[in-house]
Motif scaffolding. Sequence first.
Motif, short mmCIF file in Angstrom:
data_model
loop_
_atom_site.label_atom_id
_atom_site.label_comp_id
_atom_site.label_asym_id
_atom_site.label_seq_id
_atom_site.Cartn_x
_atom_site.Cartn_y
_atom_site.Cartn_z
N LEU A 21 0.82 -1.20 0.00
CA LEU A 21 0.00 0.00 0.00
C LEU A 21 0.86 1.26 0.00
N GLN A 22 2.00 1.22 0.70
CA GLN A 22 2.88 2.38 0.73
C GLN A 22 3.45 2.66 -0.66
N ARG A 23 3.85 1.60 -1.37
CA ARG A 23 4.36 1.78 -2.73
C ARG A 23 3.30 2.38 -3.63
N PHE A 24 2.06 1.91 -3.46
CA PHE A 24 0.95 2.44 -4.26
C PHE A 24 0.74 3.92 -3.99
N LEU A 25 0.68 4.32 -2.72
CA LEU A 25 0.44 5.72 -2.38
C LEU A 25 1.60 6.61 -2.84
N THR A 26 2.80 6.11 -2.72
CA THR A 26 3.97 6.88 -3.18
C THR A 26 3.86 7.13 -4.68
N ARG A 27 3.42 6.12 -5.42
CA ARG A 27 3.26 6.28 -6.86
C ARG A 27 2.15 7.28 -7.18
N VAL A 28 1.04 7.20 -6.46
CA VAL A 28 -0.06 8.15 -6.69
C VAL A 28 0.40 9.57 -6.40
N GLU A 29 1.14 9.76 -5.31
CA GLU A 29 1.62 11.10 -4.95
C GLU A 29 2.57 11.63 -6.02
N ARG A 30 3.42 10.76 -6.53
CA ARG A 30 4.39 11.19 -7.54
C ARG A 30 3.70 11.55 -8.85
N GLU A 31 2.70 10.77 -9.24
CA GLU A 31 2.07 10.95 -10.54
C GLU A 31 0.88 11.89 -10.52
N ASN A 32 0.16 11.95 -9.39
CA ASN A 32 -1.08 12.73 -9.34
C ASN A 32 -1.11 13.80 -8.26
N ALA B 122 -4.35 13.80 -4.25
CA ALA B 122 -4.90 12.52 -4.68
C ALA B 122 -4.43 11.39 -3.77
N ALA B 123 -3.15 11.46 -3.36
CA ALA B 123 -2.62 10.42 -2.47
C ALA B 123 -3.32 10.46 -1.12
N LYS B 124 -3.61 11.64 -0.63
CA LYS B 124 -4.29 11.76 0.66
C LYS B 124 -5.71 11.20 0.58
N ASN B 125 -6.42 11.47 -0.52
CA ASN B 125 -7.76 10.92 -0.69
C ASN B 125 -7.73 9.40 -0.77
N CYS B 126 -6.72 8.87 -1.47
CA CYS B 126 -6.60 7.40 -1.57
C CYS B 126 -6.29 6.80 -0.21
N GLU C 267 3.09 5.86 6.10
CA GLU C 267 3.58 7.21 6.34
C GLU C 267 2.49 8.21 6.01
N ARG C 268 2.51 9.32 6.73
CA ARG C 268 1.56 10.39 6.46
C ARG C 268 1.91 11.07 5.13
N ILE C 269 0.87 11.57 4.46
CA ILE C 269 1.08 12.30 3.21
C ILE C 269 1.41 13.73 3.58
#
Length: 382
Positions: free
Chosen positions: A125-136, A140-144, A170-172
């Motif tokens: 899940l951390q890898r996923f959120l990191t990718r969302v934060e980087r790309e979007n 968007a990462a906080k909403n996810c 980790e917190r966004i």
Amino acid sequence: MPRPRNPIGSHGVINVDELIPKAKYRARTRYRFSDGKARQVERFGSTEAKARHALKVALTTIEADRGGELKPTTTLRALGQQFLAAKRDAGRSEGTLETYGYAVNVHIGKGVGDLSVAEATPERLQRFLTRVERENGPGAAKNCRSALSGMMGLAVRNGALPRNPVRELERINHRKKKGSEAIPLQDLPTFIERVRNDPMLIEWDTVELIEFMLATGWRIAEVCALQIDSVQDDFTAASVDAIAKRVPKVGMVRQEFPKTETSRRTTPLPSAAAAILRRRWERLEGQTALLFPTPLLRLRDPSNTQREIRDRRDALGFPELSTHSFRKTVATMLDSAGLSARDIAEYLGHANPSITQDTYMAKTTGSRKAAETMQSRLDGWF
């Protein structure tokens, strides 16, 4: 010694039989369901590999397909839909449902939707959120993250997980962007004069809306939704009991609950604001209950109004202007007059005075002292 049973939510060995030579194969196994019973599950394919794959895919959603409770093998895609359904059943606002729905369907479903609940480890899940934060972006990462936390919490409550893995993430950290600035008080008379003389703002009937926001500190969506039945008969106070909201596939609606519970408040009005409402009602009575409708007497879209003001801010000589600048200007006026953070928070409808102090300074009802102060500050301008 008897063979130990498979754990609930797991299956045994997959066997594949050739039914039609080189044309049809059957893959089958025994799956232990949430009621403790093991039942045979089978799927077919044109090759051995396709039959085996079809069965493995079916096993990941077999409980959801049967309408059973959430299980460790439930996919995050299926869990996300149950989470959204739970939010709808709880009566959450359309805006909240739209935010969660976008996170679940656009990001989570496509990014990690094929993971099972048991496979949704903090690391993945951390890898996923990191990718969302980087790309979007961090928003968007906080909403996810918020949606995932609710989804996994639902899984925990249904016994599919022992603990919520999102708590380990980790917190966004939002990258701080420049917020709206208050209009300098010494420039306020000039600003009001330019607004009143701007031909486009006059055509859009936005002048008095801006003046009302400067007198009350109401949010744009609150002003757009204001109706005469929310105003006291003598125009000395007005209540925030709705916001104007655009709902996908529906259009503009008057959502009869404001942004937060603390936003639901009655604001004692400065006499300048009362005069604005009185004038508008004398003109609009018999045509609409709204006090700040569009020129066509429809419910005003806050986003469109914000865009109109942005389009004119360079011509007005205030290039950083936004509708939120008006709330900050009100807070600045009240702060400079010596009102407490509590008085200002009540007038603006903040849940916590710390929000007012941290963001805005340079219920019951809003403070009458604040209204009187606003009127003394507005004398000579309105």
